[in-house]
Design an enzyme around this catalytic site. Sequence first.
Site, PDB file in Angstrom:
ATOM      1  N   ASP A   1      -5.270  -6.615  -6.334  1.00  0.00           N
ATOM      2  CA  ASP A   1      -6.454  -6.896  -5.518  1.00  0.00           C
ATOM      3  C   ASP A   1      -6.065  -7.642  -4.250  1.00  0.00           C
ATOM      4  O   ASP A   1      -5.723  -8.823  -4.295  1.00  0.00           O
ATOM      5  CB  ASP A   1      -7.455  -7.720  -6.344  1.00  0.00           C
TER       6      ASP A   1
ATOM      7  N   ARG B   1      -1.672  -0.532  -6.584  1.00  0.00           N
ATOM      8  CA  ARG B   1      -2.670  -1.345  -7.278  1.00  0.00           C
ATOM      9  C   ARG B   1      -2.673  -1.186  -8.792  1.00  0.00           C
ATOM     10  O   ARG B   1      -3.313  -1.960  -9.498  1.00  0.00           O
ATOM     11  CB  ARG B   1      -4.059  -1.028  -6.727  1.00  0.00           C
TER      12      ARG B   1
ATOM     13  N   VAL C   1      -5.208   9.266  13.048  1.00  0.00           N
ATOM     14  CA  VAL C   1      -3.937   9.705  12.474  1.00  0.00           C
ATOM     15  C   VAL C   1      -4.164  10.985  11.659  1.00  0.00           C
ATOM     16  O   VAL C   1      -4.826  10.966  10.619  1.00  0.00           O
ATOM     17  CB  VAL C   1      -3.314   8.623  11.577  1.00  0.00           C
TER      18      VAL C   1
ATOM     19  N   SER D   1      -9.338  10.259   8.743  1.00  0.00           N
ATOM     20  CA  SER D   1      -9.053  11.082   9.916  1.00  0.00           C
ATOM     21  C   SER D   1      -8.955  12.558   9.550  1.00  0.00           C
ATOM     22  O   SER D   1      -9.561  13.424  10.198  1.00  0.00           O
ATOM     23  CB  SER D   1      -7.744  10.633  10.578  1.00  0.00           C
TER      24      SER D   1
ATOM     25  N   LYS E   1     -10.261  -4.682  11.095  1.00  0.00           N
ATOM     26  CA  LYS E   1      -9.001  -4.464  11.793  1.00  0.00           C
ATOM     27  C   LYS E   1      -8.762  -5.528  12.859  1.00  0.00           C
ATOM     28  O   LYS E   1      -7.644  -6.025  13.039  1.00  0.00           O
ATOM     29  CB  LYS E   1      -9.005  -3.069  12.432  1.00  0.00           C
TER      30      LYS E   1
ATOM     31  N   GLY F   1       0.821  -1.210   0.000  1.00  0.00           N
ATOM     32  CA  GLY F   1       0.000   0.000   0.000  1.00  0.00           C
ATOM     33  C   GLY F   1       0.847   1.248   0.000  1.00  0.00           C
ATOM     34  O   GLY F   1       0.596   2.203   0.744  1.00  0.00           O
ATOM     35  N   ALA F   2       1.867   1.280  -0.867  1.00  0.00           N
ATOM     36  CA  ALA F   2       2.905   2.306  -0.799  1.00  0.00           C
ATOM     37  C   ALA F   2       2.397   3.715  -1.052  1.00  0.00           C
ATOM     38  O   ALA F   2       3.052   4.684  -0.666  1.00  0.00           O
ATOM     39  CB  ALA F   2       4.022   1.977  -1.797  1.00  0.00           C
TER      40      ALA F   2
ATOM     41  N   TYR G   1     -15.398  -1.753   9.517  1.00  0.00           N
ATOM     42  CA  TYR G   1     -14.005  -1.326   9.696  1.00  0.00           C
ATOM     43  C   TYR G   1     -13.433  -1.899  10.992  1.00  0.00           C
ATOM     44  O   TYR G   1     -12.319  -2.440  11.014  1.00  0.00           O
ATOM     45  CB  TYR G   1     -13.929   0.197   9.711  1.00  0.00           C
TER      46      TYR G   1
ATOM     47  N   ILE H   1      -0.175   6.948   5.388  1.00  0.00           N
ATOM     48  CA  ILE H   1       0.916   6.620   6.312  1.00  0.00           C
ATOM     49  C   ILE H   1       2.127   6.096   5.549  1.00  0.00           C
ATOM     50  O   ILE H   1       3.266   6.471   5.826  1.00  0.00           O
ATOM     51  CB  ILE H   1       0.456   5.591   7.354  1.00  0.00           C
TER      52      ILE H   1
END
Length: 339
Positions: free
Chosen positions: A61, A36, A200, A217, A172, A10-11, A168, A15
Site C-alpha cells: 500500500d 503489491r 504514453v 493512454s 502528479k 511499481g514494477a 490526477y 512503463i
Amino acid sequence: MSKPTVFISGANGFIAQHIIKQLLDSKTYKVVGSVRSAAEAEKLESDFGNHPDLSLVIVEDLSKPNAFDSVFKEHGASFDYILHTASPVNFAAKDLEKDVIVPAINGTKSIFQATVKYAPNVKKFVQTSSVAAMVNVNSSNTTKEVITESSWNPITFEQGLENQLNAYLYSKTAGEKGLWELHKSSNAKFPLVVINPTYVFGPQAFDSSAKGSLNASNEVISAIVQSKLNDDNVTNVKGGFIDVRDVARAQVEAISNSNFNGRRMILDNRNFSSQEVADIINANIPQLKGKIAKDVTLKEVGPGFSANIDSHVSKELLGFEFIDFPKTVIDTVDQILRV
C-alpha cells in the site's frame, strides 16, 4: 565485478515493465522491483522467464507512511539507483483524496525518505512524473500557453477534489513538488532526475498484459479499434505523445548520464489526435479498414491539449530519435488484435 542494482517501484506497471526489459537486455544491471502482491510477483517473474538478474519484493500500500521502510531496511544497502514509477492513475476513483492523491504523495515521500535513511550507496534517484505537473489547469486548452521544463501546474488541493481528472493533475503536481522539496531539505547526496512524459502510447512489454483494459493512454487507441464504422460518439482526444519504449530508454539513460542531474525532462514527440489514430489504422491495418470510425468527433478532453509544449532542451539532452506515431499505433493495434 558485480552489476549495479536498480530498484524500481511499481514494477508491473506499463512503463516499468519496459524499463526492466531494457535494463535486463543491456546485461549491465540487476533489478529489484516492487509489486503489491505475491500473485503480481509470480506473474511478472514468469513474464520475464524467471530472469536471474530480476527479483521482486512486496509493497502492498503506497498510501501508508513508511511504506518502503521494511524493504529498504533489508535490501537498501545493495541499491545503486532508484527509479520510482509507482503512482495511481485511477479515473474511476470514488474517494479522490484517498485513492488518488494520498497514494501519489505518500508513496513518493516514503520511497525517498527510505532511500535517504537506508540506501547509503544510491547514486541517483529518478522519478516518473507527468506533463500533468506542468500544465495550467486554467489555461491549458489555449494555444497561447507554452509549457517548458520550468512550468508548474498551479492547481490547488480544492480543485483536485472537484473531479477525477483534477485529482490526477493535483496528485502528479503535489507529488513532484514534494519530491523536489524533500531532496533540497534532506541535503541528499545523490542527484534527482524527474521524467515528465505526455500521453504514453505503445505496446505492452508482454502480450499477457494486453488483455482487458489497457493503461489510460492506450485506451484512446483501443476505443478506435473497438469502434464501428458509423460511430459518432468517439471522443477525439488531442495532445502530445511519446512512445513507451522511448520513455523507458530515457529512464535507463538517466541512470548513467550526468547531464540529466537536477533536471525535469519533458518527453514529448509531437501532437496527435484520435482522428489521426483512425486514419493510421484505416491505412495500415487491413482487417480493420472500413470497419472502424472514420470521422471522429471533435471533443477535446484532458490537460494541455492545445497548449504548446517546448521540449527542445530535453530532446537535445536525450540525443536519440523518437519512435514515430504511425509505428506506435500500428505496433499497439497489432498487439491488441493478437490478444
